[in-house]
Design a protein around this motif. Sequence first.
Motif, PDB file in Angstrom:
ATOM      1  N   UNK A  90       0.843  -1.192   0.000  1.00 54.56           N
ATOM      2  CA  UNK A  90       0.000   0.000   0.000  1.00 54.56           C
ATOM      3  C   UNK A  90       0.877   1.240   0.000  1.00 54.56           C
ATOM      4  N   UNK A  91       0.415   2.300  -0.640  1.00 51.44           N
ATOM      5  CA  UNK A  91       1.168   3.538  -0.750  1.00 51.44           C
ATOM      6  C   UNK A  91       0.416   4.678  -0.078  1.00 51.44           C
ATOM      7  N   UNK A  92       1.173   5.637   0.445  1.00 54.50           N
ATOM      8  CA  UNK A  92       0.545   6.797   1.066  1.00 54.50           C
ATOM      9  C   UNK A  92      -0.382   7.470   0.061  1.00 54.50           C
ATOM     10  N   UNK A  93      -1.594   7.769   0.472  1.00 56.02           N
ATOM     11  CA  UNK A  93      -2.592   8.341  -0.412  1.00 56.02           C
ATOM     12  C   UNK A  93      -3.527   7.323  -1.022  1.00 56.02           C
ATOM     13  N   UNK A  94      -3.167   6.035  -0.951  1.00 55.91           N
ATOM     14  CA  UNK A  94      -4.050   4.985  -1.471  1.00 55.91           C
ATOM     15  C   UNK A  94      -5.373   4.976  -0.720  1.00 55.91           C
ATOM     16  N   UNK A  95      -6.392   4.549  -1.430  1.00 55.72           N
ATOM     17  CA  UNK A  95      -7.712   4.340  -0.830  1.00 55.72           C
ATOM     18  C   UNK A  95      -7.814   2.885  -0.395  1.00 55.72           C
ATOM     19  N   UNK A  96      -8.417   2.655   0.762  1.00 62.29           N
ATOM     20  CA  UNK A  96      -8.709   1.310   1.244  1.00 62.29           C
ATOM     21  C   UNK A  96     -10.123   0.950   0.814  1.00 62.29           C
ATOM     22  N   UNK A  97     -10.244  -0.149   0.071  1.00 62.61           N
ATOM     23  CA  UNK A  97     -11.532  -0.611  -0.436  1.00 62.61           C
ATOM     24  C   UNK A  97     -11.872  -1.977   0.150  1.00 62.61           C
ATOM     25  N   UNK A  98     -13.166  -2.291   0.154  1.00 61.98           N
ATOM     26  CA  UNK A  98     -13.605  -3.631   0.510  1.00 61.98           C
ATOM     27  C   UNK A  98     -14.721  -4.050  -0.446  1.00 61.98           C
TER      28      UNK A  98
END
Length: 299
Positions: free
Chosen positions: A139-147
């Motif tokens: 994961x990268x800074x600024x990424x969105x976490x999705x489910x």
Amino acid sequence: MDEADFLAALRALPLHPGALGLADDAARLGDLILTTDTVAEGVHFLSSDPAGDVAWKLVAVNLSDLAAKGAASEGVLLNYPLGDAGWDRAFLAGLGEVLRAFDCPLIGGDTVSLPAGAPRVLTITAIGRAAQAPGRAGAQAGDVLYVTGNIGDAGAGLGIARGAPGPAELLAAYRRPVPRLAEGAALAPRVHAMMDVSDGLLIDAARMAAASGLAVTVALDAVPLSAAYRDFAGADRAARLAAVTAGDDYQLLFAAAPDAVLPVPATPVGRFAPGAGLSITDQGAPVALPARLGFEHRG
């Protein structure tokens, strides 16, 4: 020792490079993906759960780990404790159902005998193939976490299995989860990190963030709840906290760039940032972390 202590001790032993430092849910040998999961009576399933449903869940939770790697199943190995003949036959019937449902042939395994009255402990090892397999890290800074899908149905289903009145839809979510194999295969080339939600959305999001060396914030009000869950448990903060800490959802949790075009439906529930640790919000306001983030094995 708890699970974290035991894993830390294992990491001091000689490890194969494919073990990935024991920091993921699956190992890799070339394009082969290997994962193993054990379910124990009284811990992962109830003594009253139908044997056929136990078989289904045992296979499904392993296939869910393959799904999180974008892998297609090659087959499974079964370790099985022989016991009551009627239970064994019902287990075999359920095993046949799940293997056929997901085109997942049996490769082999082992049988053992347990002392009379001992809790059943069953293990499946699943083998799959993936050309590109995202891990927890990445994961990268600024990424969105999705489910994907909904969260909390299985936790509510466990309450129903224990005797609470409620709909069959939620009970099925607990007893017969569906591994997201097609979604995982579609997402794998497009995401930075991915895992399945097995122990609870909060604890699994925290694990992804830690593996990636980042902080993550989860928005409780964004977490997707099914209509059946809302009718059963409500949608207030307490109900949402119960949903994100219950576990057994077997949805896919992944990190992707904010401008990523997703090939499958998914809900944004958080964001990664520089730093460390997990925080949660509700309607934009900070919320104290619950005492328990999800399921953890303890000695």
